[in-house]
Design a protein around this motif. Structure first.
Motif, PDB file in Angstrom:
ATOM      1  N   PRO A 433      49.570  49.825  49.718  1.00 40.41           N
ATOM      2  CA  PRO A 433      48.364  49.977  48.905  1.00 40.41           C
ATOM      3  C   PRO A 433      48.529  49.513  47.459  1.00 40.41           C
ATOM      4  N   GLU A 434      49.699  49.717  46.869  1.00 34.81           N
ATOM      5  CA  GLU A 434      49.880  49.314  45.474  1.00 34.81           C
ATOM      6  C   GLU A 434      49.808  47.790  45.330  1.00 34.81           C
ATOM      7  N   PHE A 435      50.435  47.078  46.256  1.00 26.71           N
ATOM      8  CA  PHE A 435      50.342  45.620  46.225  1.00 26.71           C
ATOM      9  C   PHE A 435      48.890  45.194  46.432  1.00 26.71           C
ATOM     10  N   ALA A 436      48.176  45.855  47.345  1.00 30.75           N
ATOM     11  CA  ALA A 436      46.776  45.525  47.603  1.00 30.75           C
ATOM     12  C   ALA A 436      45.942  45.664  46.344  1.00 30.75           C
ATOM     13  N   LYS A 437      46.109  46.757  45.647  1.00 33.49           N
ATOM     14  CA  LYS A 437      45.337  46.978  44.415  1.00 33.49           C
ATOM     15  C   LYS A 437      45.693  45.956  43.347  1.00 33.49           C
ATOM     16  N   ASN A 438      46.970  45.671  43.221  1.00 31.62           N
ATOM     17  CA  ASN A 438      47.397  44.717  42.190  1.00 31.62           C
ATOM     18  C   ASN A 438      46.858  43.318  42.447  1.00 31.62           C
ATOM     19  N   GLN A 439      46.633  42.971  43.717  1.00 33.00           N
ATOM     20  CA  GLN A 439      46.054  41.665  44.010  1.00 33.00           C
ATOM     21  C   GLN A 439      44.629  41.580  43.479  1.00 33.00           C
ATOM     22  N   LEU A 440      43.840  42.624  43.651  1.00 29.68           N
ATOM     23  CA  LEU A 440      42.485  42.628  43.118  1.00 29.68           C
ATOM     24  C   LEU A 440      42.480  42.702  41.601  1.00 29.68           C
ATOM     25  N   LEU A 441      43.363  43.509  41.041  1.00 32.49           N
ATOM     26  CA  LEU A 441      43.437  43.605  39.587  1.00 32.49           C
ATOM     27  C   LEU A 441      43.827  42.269  38.968  1.00 32.49           C
ATOM     28  N   LEU A 442      44.688  41.523  39.666  1.00 29.86           N
ATOM     29  CA  LEU A 442      45.113  40.216  39.160  1.00 29.86           C
ATOM     30  C   LEU A 442      43.913  39.315  38.901  1.00 29.86           C
ATOM     31  N   LEU A 443      42.958  39.291  39.830  1.00 26.65           N
ATOM     32  CA  LEU A 443      41.806  38.406  39.674  1.00 26.65           C
ATOM     33  C   LEU A 443      40.977  38.753  38.457  1.00 26.65           C
ATOM     34  N   THR A 444      40.997  40.011  38.033  1.00 26.14           N
ATOM     35  CA  THR A 444      40.151  40.440  36.926  1.00 26.14           C
ATOM     36  C   THR A 444      40.896  40.520  35.599  1.00 26.14           C
ATOM     37  N   ASN A 445      42.202  40.195  35.602  1.00 26.62           N
ATOM     38  CA  ASN A 445      42.949  40.178  34.353  1.00 26.62           C
ATOM     39  C   ASN A 445      42.435  39.087  33.430  1.00 26.62           C
ATOM     40  N   GLU A 446      42.622  39.282  32.130  1.00 28.68           N
ATOM     41  CA  GLU A 446      42.082  38.339  31.155  1.00 28.68           C
ATOM     42  C   GLU A 446      42.743  36.969  31.237  1.00 28.68           C
ATOM     43  N   TRP A 447      43.932  36.877  31.814  1.00 28.41           N
ATOM     44  CA  TRP A 447      44.556  35.569  31.970  1.00 28.41           C
ATOM     45  C   TRP A 447      44.176  34.910  33.298  1.00 28.41           C
ATOM     46  N   CYS A 448      43.252  35.534  34.031  1.00 32.01           N
ATOM     47  CA  CYS A 448      42.809  34.974  35.304  1.00 32.01           C
ATOM     48  C   CYS A 448      41.287  34.829  35.325  1.00 32.01           C
ATOM     49  N   MET A 449      40.562  35.931  35.158  1.00 32.84           N
ATOM     50  CA  MET A 449      39.102  35.871  35.090  1.00 32.84           C
ATOM     51  C   MET A 449      38.675  35.042  33.882  1.00 32.84           C
ATOM     52  N   ASN A 450      37.648  34.219  34.060  1.00 33.75           N
ATOM     53  CA  ASN A 450      37.124  33.434  32.953  1.00 33.75           C
ATOM     54  C   ASN A 450      36.496  34.367  31.912  1.00 33.75           C
ATOM     55  N   PRO A 451      36.600  34.045  30.626  1.00 34.74           N
ATOM     56  CA  PRO A 451      35.977  34.909  29.608  1.00 34.74           C
ATOM     57  C   PRO A 451      34.498  35.155  29.830  1.00 34.74           C
ATOM     58  N   ASP A 452      33.810  34.238  30.552  1.00 33.78           N
ATOM     59  CA  ASP A 452      32.385  34.448  30.811  1.00 33.78           C
ATOM     60  C   ASP A 452      32.134  35.369  32.000  1.00 33.78           C
ATOM     61  N   GLY A 453      33.205  35.804  32.679  1.00 26.82           N
ATOM     62  CA  GLY A 453      33.068  36.750  33.778  1.00 26.82           C
ATOM     63  C   GLY A 453      33.223  36.156  35.161  1.00 26.82           C
ATOM     64  N   GLN A 454      33.377  34.840  35.268  1.00 25.43           N
ATOM     65  CA  GLN A 454      33.541  34.237  36.590  1.00 25.43           C
ATOM     66  C   GLN A 454      34.958  34.448  37.105  1.00 25.43           C
ATOM     67  N   LEU A 455      35.066  34.745  38.398  1.00 29.01           N
ATOM     68  CA  LEU A 455      36.372  34.820  39.041  1.00 29.01           C
ATOM     69  C   LEU A 455      36.789  33.426  39.489  1.00 29.01           C
ATOM     70  N   PRO A 456      38.093  33.110  39.435  1.00 27.54           N
ATOM     71  CA  PRO A 456      38.547  31.783  39.864  1.00 27.54           C
ATOM     72  C   PRO A 456      38.388  31.624  41.369  1.00 27.54           C
ATOM     73  N   SER A 457      37.767  30.536  41.795  1.00 28.73           N
ATOM     74  CA  SER A 457      37.504  30.331  43.214  1.00 28.73           C
ATOM     75  C   SER A 457      38.772  29.938  43.950  1.00 28.73           C
ATOM     76  N   PHE A 458      39.281  28.726  43.713  1.00 25.63           N
ATOM     77  CA  PHE A 458      40.541  28.253  44.293  1.00 25.63           C
ATOM     78  C   PHE A 458      41.003  27.086  43.447  1.00 25.63           C
ATOM     79  N   GLU A 459      42.296  26.712  43.557  1.00 28.55           N
ATOM     80  CA  GLU A 459      42.855  25.802  42.570  1.00 28.55           C
ATOM     81  C   GLU A 459      42.228  24.416  42.599  1.00 28.55           C
ATOM     82  N   GLY A 460      41.632  24.009  43.726  1.00 29.51           N
ATOM     83  CA  GLY A 460      40.972  22.714  43.767  1.00 29.51           C
ATOM     84  C   GLY A 460      39.856  22.622  42.753  1.00 29.51           C
ATOM     85  N   THR A 461      39.064  23.684  42.653  1.00 28.58           N
ATOM     86  CA  THR A 461      37.982  23.776  41.669  1.00 28.58           C
ATOM     87  C   THR A 461      37.745  25.254  41.387  1.00 28.58           C
ATOM     88  N   PHE A 462      38.373  25.753  40.331  1.00 30.61           N
ATOM     89  CA  PHE A 462      38.223  27.173  40.022  1.00 30.61           C
ATOM     90  C   PHE A 462      36.773  27.546  39.742  1.00 30.61           C
TER      91      PHE A 462
END
Length: 878
Positions: A433-462
């Motif tokens: 469960p801890e790894f599961a939660k950290n995966q979701l938290l990763l997407l919303t971290n400030e170094w991952c989520m766009n400052p405008d609030g968009q989540l990164p889609s995939f590396e081909g076109t975030f």
């Protein structure tokens, strides 16, 4: 508590794991071309000579969590034109259905701390048919299936090796590797076993004057000393006193670019030494890459075994306790999964659940991508072409990933995707469960989520858009924890996810509601070619697309956020206002998807009793795309059954406000928020749903009709009626046709090997099961629908969820003839050494259940593990 569960509480046990990608060549990160053609910039042919910038690849690879030091297996059968250091596959332009790995391997076992892991690779004894695979697939049309490795005849007469690789940890920095090779052929055959250890090349890119270059150096007695300034000192041992070969993890620029090498011992030096006798290994026995050389002749039906040990401290007798440790870790893995499996599950179900979860673990990968550095280039290196500043991902300058992330698949998709990762996290909640939660938290971290609030889609076109399923996933993880005995919800995790996802919700509202009418778009939304045309296409004359799926996802998103806020409001009153905010959003979306004022009646088509996408012009006129696909069923996802006690007086006051000030909405308010009659002793339920009861029944009739959506293996992504009666549509000067395609895609729209025009997909089926249980909580046992349509069997919604679950699990279970539907018709899959090993494909033929797409996409297909659990918990018989 099992030994593995105890280890999960110690972060040190996570430092080493199977974090090496199966493919780094051809990825976006390694692409420095001006036109963004990543498949051509680094190819499989180049890979053996090219030192990567952002990551590493290998067969059955193991590394530390910063991927500073890697251990993997290379092989040579004496026939191949190169060492087998990496899996082979087709690039996206080479495959008639996109990129595709052309190897046969299976993830057999794994624990979440990587204390024990096992993999099987089937290595041919004949020369690997690289050119045949490329040439045959190149000449095949989209209307023909893919040409696979089994189709080449390379495994005929059983002339292949079964190569089993096992890892076990004696302690967090003491890794055991055992390689067992069986000759399945009719006569003795030679094989070179080449365990490989190397450093990821970090020194070439940092240009720091005083940076220490790591070193591997042979020691008296047969070990190799390992020195790395950050990782520290390690030592590796190999039993049987093999000869160690050394070179450097440096690009062979002479081979690739006809320039002078910086070292006579480049990355492919060991390959050239063994195959061509060139003097390309360092006679001083030191470098940054090394191989332990074993050459064995294996008799028919016999096996050979070698053992490797990598540890942070020296040991006098490294192999004395080797077997005992490995056996102990294997036994502890058995105990761990015994605690996970439902007690009443069949042996087949337990086996499939363990394989699915093991595949999830094997597909964790160190993922490194710093967009700013990628666009700017590295100190002392040539600058990337200036075109990149207007190209791929140039608006994601903040994004820095240097993490262990659950991949959809480490070969086909060696990168994360936002909605895939949400489903991965739900599955990981069963075991970690801890790894599961950290995966979701990763997407919303400030170094991952766009400052405008968009989540990164995939590396081909975030900047592409994936469905917003992350609030659902966060709450689902907490539910799974509670069902597994964690009495108190993880409110800290829910609170953090809620606050970050408010930014993402706002981004959707501000960016994807074109007309401000609570009808949303999002383009392909991860569904690739499900539309009549590419839904990312800009339409002519100012027209824009309004999507039933995007609007449904937002209705579901609003309800998920409301549900989390209500949970949090039980402990902090301030969240009641936020729950009301999302309740308001839901009501406006619900009204819009069904009825938009005096204009057209939303996305609901009364005549067909189905939801459709539509094109709206600047005058407000619409053209409906009357094609029955999953997008018309997705409104069923927008549902929440609430216990009455969750609704505070303030929340009920808001309901009454709508009754007073929006009298035309009174039917909506009264229907969805009137308590359901519940059995004595059970709390009253209230229902919020995007569809009313009549719509719900109409959609269920479509979904449960075997001539339309219901297959023997789950819900198809497109109605089967379009097999014989294609849908036609005119767009501008184009005449378009939409046809049911139960297997691989027969047209190009988006994505190479993903087809949503007929196959069964696990994540959307899993969600349907999950949502049906919400409806069941409200409607109860007496609300029944015919399932399948025409059968005469009237079932309640829980029983329908049970039936869907049974069909999905059955994809992997041997039938009465001993055949798994996923295996298809190739006779080799019935061979005694193939038959026991199912693969977890990306999607499944809508007619016969055969596995398709990425063959090792355990990612969201791993949800079958939770379906097996739910079969004996949420879905157990009344």
């Amino acid at each position: 508590m099992t030994a593995e569960q105890i280890r999960l509480q110690n972060p040190a046990w996570r430092q080493w794991g199977s974090y090496v990608s199966d493919r780094q060549w051809g990825t976006v990160r390694e692409d420095y071309s001006p036109n963004g053609d990543h498949w051509s910039y680094t190819t499989h042919s180049m890979a053996r000579s090219y030192a990567y910038r952002w990551g590493e690849e290998g067969i059955a690879g193991f590394c530390d969590n910063k991927q500073q030091l890697c251990l993997a297996l290379a092989l040579w059968n004496g026939q191949d034109s190169m060492l087998k250091e990496r899996y082979f596959g087709l690039s996206n332009p080479e495959g008639n259905h996109g990129e595709d790995v052309k190897e046969v391997y299976f993830y057999l076992d794994a624990t979440p701390t990587h204390s024990y892991q096992k993999l099987l690779y089937k290595y041919p004894q004949r020369a690997f048919p690289y050119e045949q695979l490329v040439d045959e697939n190149a000449q095949r049309s989209l209307q023909v299936g893919e040409f696979e490795l089994l189709d080449t005849g390379i495994f005929d007469d059983d002339r292949y090796f079964d190569v089993f690789v096992e890892y076990a940890k004696a302690d967090p920095q003491d890794i055991l590797m055992r390689i067992t090779v069986w000759n399945r052929g009719p006569e003795a055959a030679p094989i070179h076993l080449l365990p490989t250890l190397w450093f990821r090349n970090t020194w070439r890119w940092n240009n720091t004057p005083n940076a220490q270059r790591p070193i591997l150096r042979a020691q008296p007695g047969g070990s190799v000393q390992i020195n790395h300034s950050d990782l520290g000192q390690y030592v590796i041992y190999a039993d049987g006193c093999p000869h160690w070969l050394f070179c450097e993890n440096e690009t062979n620029v002479e081979r690739l670019y006809a320039s002078d090498n910086t070292t006579p011992y480049p990355k492919d030096g060991i390959n050239d030494y063994l195959l061509h006798g060139l003097q390309t290994v360092n006679p001083e026995q030191k470098g940054t890459k090394t191989v332990a050389q074993y050459k064995r002749m294996i008799e028919a039906g016999s096996s050979t075994t070698i053992q490797i040990r990598l540890r942070s401290e020296n040991i006098k007798l490294p192999f004395n306790d080797f077997d005992d440790i490995l056996q102990q870790r294997k036994q502890e893995a058995d105990e761990f999964y015994a605690a996970i499996h439902p007690a009443k599950a069949t042996d087949n179900e337990k086996y499939i659940q363990r394989l699915a979860l093991s595949g999830m673990i094997w597909n964790k990968q160190f993922y490194y991508y710093n967009i700013w550095r990628w666009l700017n280039g590295d100190p002392g290196q040539p600058s990337p072409p200036p075109e990149r500043w207007n190209g791929r991902n140039h608006t994601w300058l903040h994004l820095i990933n240097e993490d262990i992330i659950a991949m959809p698949d480490k070969w086909e998709y060696p990168w994360y995707a936002a909605w895939d990762l949400a489903f991965h996290s739900v599955t990981f909640a069963l075991i970690d469960p801890e790894f599961a939660k950290n995966q979701l938290l990763l997407l919303t971290n400030e170094w991952c989520m766009n400052p405008d609030g968009q989540l990164p889609s995939f590396e081909g076109t975030f900047s592409d858009v994936n469905p917003p399923v992350h609030a659902w996933a966060a709450y689902r993880i907490v539910q799974i924890e509670q069902q597994q005995g964690q009495k108190n919800a993880d409110l800290g995790f829910l609170r953090t996810m809620f606050e970050k996802l408010m930014l993402n919700f706002t981004w959707w509202v501000n960016r994807k509601d074109h007309s401000g009418n609570n009808i949303f778009a999002g383009g392909f939304l991860g569904l690739d070619n499900i539309g009549v045309f590419d839904r990312d296409t800009s339409l002519p004359n100012g027209e824009h697309l309004e999507q039933a799926d995007a609007t449904s996802w937002m209705g579901m998103f609003a309800l998920n956020m409301m549900r989390i806020a209500l949970e949090l409001s039980q402990h902090h009153e301030g969240y009641t206002d936020l729950a009301i905010k999302f309740f308001d959003h839901f009501l406006f979306i619900q009204r819009s998807i069904n009825q938009m004022g005096k204009g057209p009646q939303g996305l609901w088509d009364k005549e067909d009793a189905f939801f459709y996408d539509q094109i709206r012009n600047n005058n407000g006129e619409v053209k409906k795309l009357r094609v029955r696909t999953l997008v018309g069923l997705f409104p069923l996802y927008g549902v929440e059954a609430l216990d009455e006690h969750l609704l505070s007086s303030a929340f009920l006051d808001r309901i009454h406000w709508f009754e007073q000030h929006r009298p035309s909405w009174s039917d909506l308010i009264n229907h969805y928020l009137s308590p359901a009659t519940q059995p004595i002793g059970q709390p009253s339920k209230r229902l919020l749903s995007l569809v009313d009861e009549a719509q719900f029944k109409a959609l269920m009739v479509r979904m449960l009709d075997e001539t339309e959506f219901l297959s023997g293996h789950g819900i198809r992504s497109v109605s089967r009626v379009y097999r014989d009666h294609p849908y036609e549509f005119s767009l501008s000067d184009m005449q378009l046709e939409f046809r049911y395609a139960p297997a691989e895609s027969d047209i190009h729209i988006a994505a190479g090997n993903s087809n949503w025009r007929g196959p069964v997909w696990m994540p959307v089926n899993y969600l349907m099961v999950d949502r049906l249980l919400h409806y069941y909580q409200y409607y109860g046992n007496d609300f029944r629908i015919e399932c399948p349509v025409g059968s005469g069997q009237m079932r309640n919604l829980k029983e329908i969820a049970q039936e869907l679950t049974h069909r999905l699990i059955a994809l992997f279970i041997p039938d009465a003839n001993g055949q798994r539907p996923i295996a298809g018709s190739h006779p080799k899959w019935q061979d005694e050494h193939f038959k026991p090993y199912p693969q977890f494909y990306e999607y499944f033929n809508g007619d016969n259940g055969q596995g398709l797409g990425a063959s090792h996409q355990t990612g969201w297909t791993g949800l079958v593990a939770d379906l097996i659990r739910r079969k004996y918990t949420d879905l157990k018989k009344n």
